[in-house]
Motif scaffolding. Structure first.
Motif, short mmCIF file in Angstrom:
data_model
loop_
_atom_site.label_atom_id
_atom_site.label_comp_id
_atom_site.label_asym_id
_atom_site.label_seq_id
_atom_site.Cartn_x
_atom_site.Cartn_y
_atom_site.Cartn_z
N LEU A 34 0.86 -1.19 0.00
CA LEU A 34 0.00 0.00 0.00
C LEU A 34 0.90 1.24 0.00
O LEU A 34 1.65 1.48 0.94
N HIS A 35 0.80 2.03 -1.06
CA HIS A 35 1.75 3.12 -1.28
C HIS A 35 1.43 4.37 -0.46
O HIS A 35 0.37 4.52 0.13
N GLU A 36 2.39 5.29 -0.46
CA GLU A 36 2.30 6.53 0.29
C GLU A 36 1.34 7.53 -0.34
O GLU A 36 0.70 7.25 -1.36
N SER A 37 1.27 8.73 0.25
CA SER A 37 0.30 9.75 -0.17
C SER A 37 0.54 10.28 -1.56
O SER A 37 -0.39 10.74 -2.22
N LEU A 38 1.78 10.25 -2.05
CA LEU A 38 2.10 10.72 -3.40
C LEU A 38 2.72 9.61 -4.23
O LEU A 38 3.43 9.87 -5.21
N THR A 55 11.23 -13.84 0.22
CA THR A 55 10.31 -14.62 1.05
C THR A 55 9.70 -15.81 0.31
O THR A 55 9.12 -16.69 0.94
N GLY A 56 9.79 -15.80 -1.03
CA GLY A 56 9.12 -16.83 -1.81
C GLY A 56 7.63 -16.66 -1.91
O GLY A 56 6.90 -17.58 -2.30
N LEU A 57 7.14 -15.46 -1.57
CA LEU A 57 5.70 -15.19 -1.59
C LEU A 57 5.30 -14.42 -2.85
O LEU A 57 6.10 -13.66 -3.40
N ASP A 58 4.06 -14.61 -3.28
CA ASP A 58 3.50 -13.75 -4.32
C ASP A 58 3.30 -12.35 -3.75
O ASP A 58 3.23 -12.16 -2.52
N ALA A 59 3.17 -11.37 -4.64
CA ALA A 59 2.96 -9.99 -4.20
C ALA A 59 1.93 -9.31 -5.08
O ALA A 59 1.76 -9.64 -6.25
N LEU A 60 1.24 -8.35 -4.48
CA LEU A 60 0.29 -7.51 -5.19
C LEU A 60 0.62 -6.06 -4.85
O LEU A 60 0.68 -5.69 -3.67
N VAL A 61 0.85 -5.25 -5.88
CA VAL A 61 1.10 -3.83 -5.72
C VAL A 61 0.00 -3.11 -6.50
O VAL A 61 -0.25 -3.45 -7.65
N TYR A 62 -0.65 -2.13 -5.89
CA TYR A 62 -1.75 -1.49 -6.60
C TYR A 62 -1.78 0.00 -6.34
O TYR A 62 -1.12 0.51 -5.43
N GLU A 63 -2.55 0.71 -7.19
CA GLU A 63 -2.69 2.16 -7.09
C GLU A 63 -4.11 2.50 -6.67
O GLU A 63 -5.09 2.06 -7.30
N ARG A 64 -4.23 3.27 -5.62
CA ARG A 64 -5.55 3.64 -5.12
C ARG A 64 -6.27 4.57 -6.09
O ARG A 64 -5.67 5.11 -7.04
N ARG A 65 -7.52 4.80 -5.83
CA ARG A 65 -8.30 5.75 -6.64
C ARG A 65 -7.60 7.11 -6.68
O ARG A 65 -7.14 7.60 -5.67
N GLY A 66 -7.53 7.68 -7.87
CA GLY A 66 -6.90 8.98 -8.04
C GLY A 66 -5.42 8.92 -8.34
O GLY A 66 -4.81 9.95 -8.63
N TYR A 67 -4.83 7.74 -8.29
CA TYR A 67 -3.39 7.58 -8.50
C TYR A 67 -3.11 6.81 -9.79
O TYR A 67 -3.89 5.93 -10.19
N GLY A 68 -1.96 7.11 -10.40
CA GLY A 68 -1.54 6.37 -11.57
C GLY A 68 -2.61 6.33 -12.63
O GLY A 68 -3.14 7.36 -13.05
N THR A 69 -2.99 5.12 -13.05
CA THR A 69 -4.03 4.96 -14.06
C THR A 69 -5.31 4.36 -13.48
O THR A 69 -6.16 3.87 -14.22
N SER A 70 -5.45 4.40 -12.16
CA SER A 70 -6.71 3.97 -11.54
C SER A 70 -7.79 5.03 -11.75
O SER A 70 -7.51 6.15 -12.20
N THR A 169 -1.07 15.30 -11.49
CA THR A 169 -0.11 15.64 -10.45
C THR A 169 -0.61 16.76 -9.54
O THR A 169 -0.59 16.62 -8.30
N ASP A 170 -1.02 17.86 -10.10
CA ASP A 170 -1.45 18.99 -9.27
C ASP A 170 -2.66 18.64 -8.42
O ASP A 170 -2.71 18.96 -7.23
N ALA A 171 -3.64 17.98 -9.04
CA ALA A 171 -4.85 17.61 -8.29
C ALA A 171 -4.52 16.67 -7.14
O ALA A 171 -5.04 16.80 -6.03
N LEU A 172 -3.61 15.72 -7.40
CA LEU A 172 -3.23 14.75 -6.38
C LEU A 172 -2.48 15.43 -5.23
O LEU A 172 -2.77 15.19 -4.05
N PHE A 173 -1.56 16.31 -5.59
CA PHE A 173 -0.78 17.00 -4.57
C PHE A 173 -1.66 17.86 -3.68
O PHE A 173 -1.57 17.82 -2.45
N HIS A 174 -2.55 18.63 -4.29
CA HIS A 174 -3.39 19.53 -3.50
C HIS A 174 -4.46 18.76 -2.72
O HIS A 174 -4.86 19.21 -1.64
N ALA A 175 -4.90 17.61 -3.23
CA ALA A 175 -5.83 16.79 -2.46
C ALA A 175 -5.19 16.34 -1.15
O ALA A 175 -5.83 16.35 -0.08
#
Length: 269
Positions: A34-38, A55-70, A169-175
């Motif tokens: 779970l990623h940081e605020s920016l 660890t030999g474990l599977d992993a899931l990395v995702y982008e929350r609403r409003g980030y990246g291409t979500s 970027t601007d919308a995300l930063f100011h949010a």
């Protein structure tokens, strides 16, 4: 390691972008980042891959609403936006991908969200690791955010973030700025009930030089969770331990999983 990019529909018109790192898992828990605020998937750098391999474990990395291409997020953010992400959207993502057991790894805002998710998901969460999580807006948090407002325009932070967030970027930063500097939001932050409901082993990490949080962020989280949580303060480390001291963090997490989970759970390892 197989790397698969996914666009996952979660209902209500929401779609999140995710990346799945897969190997021969044999029903073991999945590391969920779970990623940081920016942040976004790319800003984790190589850390998820390295931890999955170690660890030999599977992993899931995702982008929350409003980030990246979500999908877009509704703005302005509501006061309970952290709780919504942990209580509603992460459980929906795990259900959509048919992921049952998880180990949550959260940084900054992502760490706070991981605390909520660990409470909500109950025994589906086999372990919890947070780095620089915050459960209230302390004076360092607010001072760091105010300083970032200056650095955003004066030190080229905006241009660096645009490589990852483009036109958002601007919308995300100011949010992020607007909600954390809102006095009503600051008064509303109360994670006590979430912490009390967490039952899994937890490692709560913070850099001793974290410019966004006082040490009491860690001690209060650990006190709220109880005896299954342990604090870790990392010397010569700031707000992003996994980027500033990746080798040390990898060792810490691997040891934590080996001692606190592997030896205590017949379902792990």
């Amino acid at each position: 390691m197989n790397v698969t990019d996914l666009a996952v529909p979660l209902g209500d018109g929401v779609r999140v972008q995710a990346q799945r790192l897969s190997q021969e898992n044999n029903g073991r828990p999945v590391l969920v980042f779970l990623h940081e605020s920016l942040g976004n998937v790319a800003l984790w750098k190589q850390f998820p891959l390295r931890l999955a391999e170690a660890t030999g474990l599977d992993a899931l990395v995702y982008e929350r609403r409003g980030y990246g291409t979500s999908s877009d997020e509704p703005l302005p953010r509501p006061y309970d936006y952290l709780e919504q992400e942990g209580r509603v959207w992460l459980p929906r993502l795990l259900d959509a991908l048919e992921i049952d057991e998880v180990i949550l790894v959260g940084h900054s805002d992502g760490g706070s969200i991981a605390l909520v998710a660990a409470a909500v998901l109950g025994d589906r969460v086999k372990g919890l690791i947070t780095m620089a999580a915050h459960t209230w807006a302390d004076h360092l948090t607010l001072a760091g955010i105010r300083d970032m407002r200056r650095r955003y325009t004066e030190e080229g932070i905006r241009e660096k973030l645009m490589r990852y967030h483009g036109g958002r970027t601007d919308a995300l930063f100011h949010a992020w700025q607007d909600i954390w500097l809102d006095e009503g939001f600051q008064r509303s932050l109360n994670f006590a009930s979430w912490l009390d409901a967490i039952q899994c082993p937890a490692m709560i990490i913070q850099g001793e030089d974290d410019e966004y949080g006082v040490p009491e962020q860690v001690t209060r989280i650990v006190e709220g969770i109880g005896t299954q949580a342990r604090p870790v303060f990392m010397s010569e480390t700031g707000h992003s331990p996994h980027l500033q001291q990746p080798d040390r963090v990898l060792l810490l997490i691997c040891d934590f999983l080996r001692v606190e989970i592997d030896q205590k759970s017949a379902n792990f390892g």
